[in-house]
Design a protein around this motif. Structure first.
Motif, PDB file in Angstrom:
ATOM      1  N   THR A  38      -1.184   9.309   8.146  1.00  0.00           N
ATOM      2  CA  THR A  38      -0.009  10.178   8.140  1.00  0.00           C
ATOM      3  C   THR A  38       0.894   9.757   6.989  1.00  0.00           C
ATOM      4  OG1 THR A  38       1.084   8.724   9.748  1.00  0.00           O
ATOM      5  CG2 THR A  38      -0.063  10.648  10.616  1.00  0.00           C
ATOM      6  N   LEU A  39       1.589  10.730   6.423  1.00  0.00           N
ATOM      7  CA  LEU A  39       2.470  10.467   5.290  1.00  0.00           C
ATOM      8  C   LEU A  39       3.862  10.175   5.821  1.00  0.00           C
ATOM      9  CD1 LEU A  39       1.246  13.266   2.840  1.00  0.00           C
ATOM     10  CD2 LEU A  39       0.296  10.996   3.271  1.00  0.00           C
ATOM     11  N   CYS A  92       0.836  -1.200   0.000  1.00  0.00           N
ATOM     12  CA  CYS A  92       0.000   0.000   0.000  1.00  0.00           C
ATOM     13  C   CYS A  92       0.873   1.253   0.000  1.00  0.00           C
ATOM     14  CB  CYS A  92      -0.918   0.009   1.219  1.00  0.00           C
ATOM     15  SG  CYS A  92      -2.123  -1.328   1.235  1.00  0.00           S
ATOM     16  N   PRO A  93       0.445   2.323  -0.679  1.00  0.00           N
ATOM     17  CA  PRO A  93       1.303   3.505  -0.838  1.00  0.00           C
ATOM     18  C   PRO A  93       1.552   4.285   0.449  1.00  0.00           C
ATOM     19  CG  PRO A  93      -0.880   3.922  -1.746  1.00  0.00           C
ATOM     20  CD  PRO A  93      -0.824   2.460  -1.430  1.00  0.00           C
ATOM     21  N   TYR A  94       0.758   4.056   1.495  1.00  0.00           N
ATOM     22  CA  TYR A  94       0.945   4.777   2.760  1.00  0.00           C
ATOM     23  C   TYR A  94       1.694   3.945   3.794  1.00  0.00           C
ATOM     24  CZ  TYR A  94      -2.910   1.739   4.082  1.00  0.00           C
ATOM     25  OH  TYR A  94      -3.676   0.629   4.305  1.00  0.00           O
ATOM     26  N   CYS A  95       1.972   2.680   3.502  1.00  0.00           N
ATOM     27  CA  CYS A  95       2.476   1.738   4.504  1.00  0.00           C
ATOM     28  C   CYS A  95       3.980   1.870   4.689  1.00  0.00           C
ATOM     29  CB  CYS A  95       2.120   0.308   4.092  1.00  0.00           C
ATOM     30  SG  CYS A  95       2.764  -0.932   5.246  1.00  0.00           S
ATOM     31  N   LEU A 149      -9.706   1.348  11.212  1.00  0.00           N
ATOM     32  CA  LEU A 149     -10.258   2.413  10.383  1.00  0.00           C
ATOM     33  C   LEU A 149      -9.296   3.594  10.359  1.00  0.00           C
ATOM     34  CD1 LEU A 149     -13.997   2.522  11.568  1.00  0.00           C
ATOM     35  CD2 LEU A 149     -13.110   1.470   9.477  1.00  0.00           C
ATOM     36  N   MET A 150      -9.233   4.285   9.217  1.00  0.00           N
ATOM     37  CA  MET A 150      -8.403   5.482   9.089  1.00  0.00           C
ATOM     38  C   MET A 150      -9.281   6.673   8.737  1.00  0.00           C
ATOM     39  SD  MET A 150      -5.254   3.817   6.884  1.00  0.00           S
ATOM     40  CE  MET A 150      -4.178   5.235   6.990  1.00  0.00           C
ATOM     41  N   PHE A 151      -8.851   7.851   9.199  1.00  0.00           N
ATOM     42  CA  PHE A 151      -9.564   9.080   8.805  1.00  0.00           C
ATOM     43  C   PHE A 151      -8.550  10.098   8.275  1.00  0.00           C
ATOM     44  CE2 PHE A 151      -8.511   9.697  13.277  1.00  0.00           C
ATOM     45  CZ  PHE A 151      -8.132  11.029  13.368  1.00  0.00           C
ATOM     46  N   GLY A 152      -9.070  11.186   7.707  1.00  0.00           N
ATOM     47  CA  GLY A 152      -8.195  12.162   7.062  1.00  0.00           C
ATOM     48  C   GLY A 152      -7.665  11.653   5.732  1.00  0.00           C
ATOM     49  N   LEU A 153      -8.509  10.917   4.998  1.00  0.00           N
ATOM     50  CA  LEU A 153      -8.068  10.257   3.772  1.00  0.00           C
ATOM     51  C   LEU A 153      -8.170  11.180   2.560  1.00  0.00           C
ATOM     52  CD1 LEU A 153      -9.809   6.789   4.246  1.00  0.00           C
ATOM     53  CD2 LEU A 153      -7.573   7.549   5.058  1.00  0.00           C
ATOM     54  N   PRO A 154      -7.326  10.965   1.547  1.00  0.00           N
ATOM     55  CA  PRO A 154      -7.427  11.784   0.331  1.00  0.00           C
ATOM     56  C   PRO A 154      -8.787  11.595  -0.335  1.00  0.00           C
ATOM     57  CG  PRO A 154      -5.919   9.920   0.014  1.00  0.00           C
ATOM     58  CD  PRO A 154      -6.229   9.979   1.470  1.00  0.00           C
ATOM     59  N   LEU A 161      -4.665  16.016   1.033  1.00  0.00           N
ATOM     60  CA  LEU A 161      -5.429  15.582   2.195  1.00  0.00           C
ATOM     61  C   LEU A 161      -6.378  16.686   2.652  1.00  0.00           C
ATOM     62  CD1 LEU A 161      -2.581  13.875   4.271  1.00  0.00           C
ATOM     63  CD2 LEU A 161      -4.145  12.823   2.626  1.00  0.00           C
ATOM     64  N   PRO A 162      -7.421  16.345   3.388  1.00  0.00           N
ATOM     65  CA  PRO A 162      -8.303  17.376   3.955  1.00  0.00           C
ATOM     66  C   PRO A 162      -7.515  18.300   4.876  1.00  0.00           C
ATOM     67  CG  PRO A 162      -9.284  15.189   4.151  1.00  0.00           C
ATOM     68  CD  PRO A 162      -7.881  14.982   3.711  1.00  0.00           C
ATOM     69  N   ASP A 163      -8.047  19.512   5.103  1.00  0.00           N
ATOM     70  CA  ASP A 163      -7.323  20.458   5.961  1.00  0.00           C
ATOM     71  C   ASP A 163      -7.447  20.049   7.430  1.00  0.00           C
ATOM     72  OD1 ASP A 163      -9.703  21.656   7.185  1.00  0.00           O
ATOM     73  OD2 ASP A 163      -9.994  22.721   5.299  1.00  0.00           O
ATOM     74  N   ASP A 164      -6.608  20.676   8.262  1.00  0.00           N
ATOM     75  CA  ASP A 164      -6.518  20.283   9.671  1.00  0.00           C
ATOM     76  C   ASP A 164      -7.834  20.462  10.416  1.00  0.00           C
ATOM     77  OD1 ASP A 164      -3.902  19.609   9.304  1.00  0.00           O
ATOM     78  OD2 ASP A 164      -3.069  21.448  10.148  1.00  0.00           O
ATOM     79  N   ASP A 165      -8.562  21.529  10.117  1.00  0.00           N
ATOM     80  CA  ASP A 165      -9.833  21.761  10.816  1.00  0.00           C
ATOM     81  C   ASP A 165     -10.834  20.656  10.503  1.00  0.00           C
ATOM     82  OD1 ASP A 165      -8.863  24.057  11.966  1.00  0.00           O
ATOM     83  OD2 ASP A 165      -9.748  25.418  10.486  1.00  0.00           O
TER      84      ASP A 165
END
Length: 377
Positions: free
Chosen positions: A195-196, A17-20, A162-167, A209-213
């Motif tokens: 996280t990258l 996976c590209p994030y792993c 589960l992951m959040f903050g996904l592209p 990625l979505p913004d921090d807020d």
């Protein structure tokens, strides 16, 4: 001596996976299952002798990679071989990581019969569009089916990742993922931010990625949803039904000991306090590991001046926190070595002291890097 766990690393996946950033390698040919099980057992034998281990193992975590790619016969030989070589707790927790694309009903019933009593299923999302952006090989429906198979196979204790903050995520995506996971009735849910990480494809070619807020609002809303449905947050990214915490991971976070076997596996062993607490590292290359697992690794004693931050960075992940007595028993250092950082954090409202336990406040968890920085020598 601290409690002892065993981590077993099986490094192959269907696809990287590209994030792993874990030590995982895409499967390109038939897996050397028999040779790798031999190497794992030889590795364990060498570690047991090297560290004169007499403590029973309280938990085993078989991670990766995708260890569920291995056959039940291979995992049977692994677990039986571990049992022959060292003492196991009578109520030992044995976890197997699995990805939805590898679930087969008969296969997982066989895993359960081997004594594996906990699964950790890498769902990440139930949204097909988000799964595609993450490079996952399964669909949302396959993820749902995996949880159903886990129940059918008799696993009363399994985790959904589960992951959040996904592209590409939009408002409501993570809430739907969490609601779907809750409806599948796992005992445990891991919910953490993408996280990258360095040395990943996403780090080299960062997706938007979505913004921090947006990410912070998503996190807080979903944490409330989990709490309302009986999933207690006991660690930064871990939520469980009462009494269903992951005992293996809790041992990590409480600065317990663990043997690490397998390509790229890490371990931590206490031989004497405070100057012989050792980190162990096995070779990352599966080929090198198969050549000589007991000789190709390395060891590094944790410097005494680094013990406070090594302890704190694990222990403060837990909602409950820690006592000074536990700190002293795990490190061999006096409580004074945590001062004045503890007092400074209390003054700033980052750490609280209740019933003898030091723990992060909500503010402290939101700014954990700031907290940890105060304990660096």
């Amino acid at each position: 001596m601290p409690p002892l766990s065993l981590y077993v690393h099986i490094p192959w996946c269907i696809k990287k996976c590209p994030y792993c950033d874990f030590n995982s390698h895409a499967k390109k040919a038939e897996l050397p299952e028999s040779a790798y099980i031999d190497a794992l057992l030889n590795d364990l034998t060498a570690d047991l002798e090297r560290y004169a281990i007499t403590r029973p193992i309280q938990s085993i975590f078989i991670g990766g990679g995708t260890p569920s790619l291995f056959s039940p016969e291979s995992l049977d030989r692994l677990i039986a071989g571990i049992d022959r070589r060292t003492a196991l707790d009578k109520d030992i927790e044995i976890t197997l990581e699995a990805n939805p694309g590898t679930f087969e009903s008969t296969k997982f019933k066989e895993f359960k019969a081997l004594g594996i009593n906990r699964l950790s299923i890498g769902v990440q999302s139930f949204n097909d569009g988000l799964l595609t952006k993450l490079g996952r090989v399964h669909s949302g429906q396959e993820a749902v089916k995996a949880a159903e198979i886990a129940h059918h196979a008799g696993f009363t204790h399994f985790n959904l990742d589960l992951m959040f903050g996904l592209p590409g995520a939009i408002p409501g995506d993570s809430e739907k993922d969490v609601a779907t996971a809750i409806a599948l009735k796992p005992a445990h849910i891991s919910f953490y931010q993408l996280t990258l990480e360095p040395n990943t494809l996403f780090h080299k070619y960062p997706p938007k990625l979505p913004d921090d807020d947006f990410i912070f609002a998503t996190q807080k809303h979903c944490q409330g949803l989990l709490a309302d449905n009986g999933y207690r947050q006991y660690e930064i990214s871990a939520y469980s039904q009462p009494g269903k915490e992951c005992r293996h991971n809790v041992n990590y976070w409480q600065f317990g000991d663990y043997l690490g076997i397998g390509a790229g596996a890490h371990g931590k062993i206490t031989e004497a306090l405070p100057n012989q607490i050792t980190r162990t590292f096995k070779p990352k290359s599966p080929e090198l590991y198969l050549q000589n697992p007991s000789q190709n690794g390395s060891r590094l004693a944790i410097a005494i001046h680094d013990l406070p931050i090594e302890f704190i960075m694990n222990q403060l992940r837990l909602r409950r926190g820690f006592t000074l007595a536990h700190y002293q028993s795990m490190t061999g250092l006096p409580a004074s070595t945590l001062q004045p950082a503890l007092s400074d954090c209390q003054t700033q409202g980052l750490i609280t002291l209740e019933n003898g336990y030091y723990a992060c406040t909500d503010k402290g968890w939101d700014f954990l890097d700031t907290v940890l920085g105060k304990f660096i020598a």
